[in-house]
Design an enzyme around this catalytic site. Structure first.
Site, short mmCIF file in Angstrom:
data_model
loop_
_atom_site.label_atom_id
_atom_site.label_comp_id
_atom_site.label_asym_id
_atom_site.label_seq_id
_atom_site.Cartn_x
_atom_site.Cartn_y
_atom_site.Cartn_z
N GLU A 215 -11.75 9.43 -2.57
CA GLU A 215 -12.54 9.83 -1.41
C GLU A 215 -13.48 10.98 -1.71
OE1 GLU A 215 -9.44 12.62 1.00
OE2 GLU A 215 -8.76 10.62 0.46
N ASP B 282 -3.01 5.37 -2.73
CA ASP B 282 -3.90 6.48 -2.40
C ASP B 282 -4.00 7.40 -3.61
OD1 ASP B 282 -5.26 8.58 -1.23
OD2 ASP B 282 -3.97 8.71 0.53
N GLU C 199 -13.91 5.23 6.14
CA GLU C 199 -12.82 5.82 6.90
C GLU C 199 -13.29 6.28 8.28
OE1 GLU C 199 -9.97 5.87 7.73
OE2 GLU C 199 -8.78 7.40 6.70
N ASN D 16 -8.72 0.60 7.34
CA ASN D 16 -7.54 1.46 7.45
C ASN D 16 -7.07 1.42 8.90
OD1 ASN D 16 -5.56 3.31 6.84
ND2 ASN D 16 -6.91 5.09 6.96
N CYS E 160 -5.78 14.43 6.33
CA CYS E 160 -5.74 13.04 6.77
C CYS E 160 -7.08 12.63 7.34
CB CYS E 160 -4.63 12.86 7.81
SG CYS E 160 -4.66 11.27 8.66
N ASP F 39 -0.11 15.84 5.59
CA ASP F 39 -1.13 15.36 4.66
C ASP F 39 -2.33 16.29 4.69
OD1 ASP F 39 -2.62 13.84 2.94
OD2 ASP F 39 -3.14 12.30 4.40
N ARG G 189 -13.82 5.32 -1.15
CA ARG G 189 -13.62 5.70 0.26
C ARG G 189 -14.55 6.86 0.61
NH1 ARG G 189 -8.03 8.23 3.01
NH2 ARG G 189 -9.10 9.89 4.17
N ASP H 221 -6.29 10.13 -3.21
CA ASP H 221 -6.94 11.29 -2.60
C ASP H 221 -8.32 11.54 -3.21
OD1 ASP H 221 -4.81 11.82 -0.80
OD2 ASP H 221 -3.66 12.69 -2.44
N HIS I 1 -7.70 4.21 -4.18
CA HIS I 1 -8.94 4.68 -3.55
C HIS I 1 -9.16 6.17 -3.77
CE1 HIS I 1 -6.80 6.24 0.06
NE2 HIS I 1 -6.16 5.09 0.12
N TYR J 3 0.84 -1.19 0.00
CA TYR J 3 0.00 0.00 0.00
C TYR J 3 0.88 1.24 0.00
CZ TYR J 3 -3.11 3.71 1.58
OH TYR J 3 -3.81 4.89 1.67
#
Length: 302
Positions: free
Chosen positions: A114, A85, A189, A212, A122, A57, A159, A87, A112, A42
């Protein structure tokens, strides 16, 4: 040989399996994970932002930052799938489509997307801002359409960060709608209890659900066995390498600054000179490749 995406999909089709993904943030941490036999990696967005930019982040990493980093890690060993990731997809629908195409070209097996605003943070920080559901669905739809357009596969992980701001029912509804559009995996999440985790896995079944595992975040600690028993099929560890590296390098920096020597830090890696460290990153394979091609630079070793 099966492609990384095919391997990842085969893992997800096995309902008795959980895919364990250590979070890596550069070539060295990726090599260490690969050398220890993990079957999937990952690429953490937080770790990428910190390692490439030296920043927190907070949505400052760009598509180019993330794609280039993901491509490097994904191609260290093409036998091992990489989940990365992505984002928010870095913009509107057109940009999400471009992100999808670029990640596919980079060799990423899964990523993923989001539903935070573009200036994200984050997922385990407070006061996140969430886009309207139609905007989120447009991101997922853009990724699905781009995958179809290029005729190459990638696992799309939906996500949602809506749990903190909108509540459980709204967050689960978003994931269900993303799955209807074509997302392959659900990622809730900021889960706050083991009971909530189990309920989410049951409600989203048979779609694979990702956990996660951020120790010190809002989600309670799960072992791999506990996550599997709860119903998760993927577990990622974003801080897998960040924490140990931070602690070890901080201790070494403090020792060198205070004593003028780093003897204790060196003792911790006794016997690991430059050659041994290079071996971790594929020196032996590089030498063998050169010799097999008729090169002579490494005939007598290094």
């Amino acid at each position: 040989m099966a492609s990384p995406v095919q391997k990842l999909r085969a893992m997800l089709e096995d309902k008795d399996k959980i895919v364990v993904c250590p979070g890596v943030f550069d070539g060295l941490t990726a090599r260490i994970a690969l050398n220890n036999g993990f079957e999937c990696l990952y690429m953490t967005g937080a770790g990428t932002t910190m390692s490439r930019l030296g920043m927190p982040d907070l949505g400052v990493a760009t598509l180019n930052d993330m794609r280039d980093h993901a491509g490097m890690i994904a191609n260290l060993d093409r036998r091992v799938p990489l989940i990365a990731d992505a984002d928010t997809g870095y913009g509107g629908a057109l940009m999400v489509g471009r992100t999808t195409e670029q990640y596919i070209q980079a060799g990423v097996a899964g990523f993923h997307l989001e539903d935070q605003v573009v200036n994200k943070r984050c997922g385990h920080l407070k006061n996140k801002e969430i886009v309207d559901e139609d905007v989120y669905m447009s991101r997922i739809r853009a990724a699905v359409n781009a995958r179809t357009k290029v005729g190459q596969d990638i696992v799309i992980i939906a996500r949602t960060d809506a749990l903190q701001m909108l509540g459980y029912e709204a967050a689960i509804s978003r994931l269900k709608n993303a799955i209807k559009i074509g997302a392959d995996v659900a990622f809730l999440e900021g889960i706050i209890s083991k009971e909530q985790a189990k309920e989410a896995c049951e409600e989203l079944a048979p779609t694979p659900v990702l956990l996660n595992m951020v120790d010190g975040g809002v989600t309670p600690h799960f072992t791999v066995a506990e996550a599997k028993e709860t119903g998760f099929q993927i577990i990622i560890y974003p801080a897998f390498a960040l924490g140990p590296v931070y602690r070890a390098v901080t201790a070494a920096a403090k020792e060198l600054k205070e004593t003028g020597d780093n003897a204790n830090a060196v003792a911790d890696i006794s016997g690991m000179g430059p050659r041994e460290l290079f071996m971790v990153c594929g020196l032996k394979e590089a030498m063998e490749f050169d010799i097999a091609a008729g090169g002579s630079a490494y005939t007598n070793g290094v």
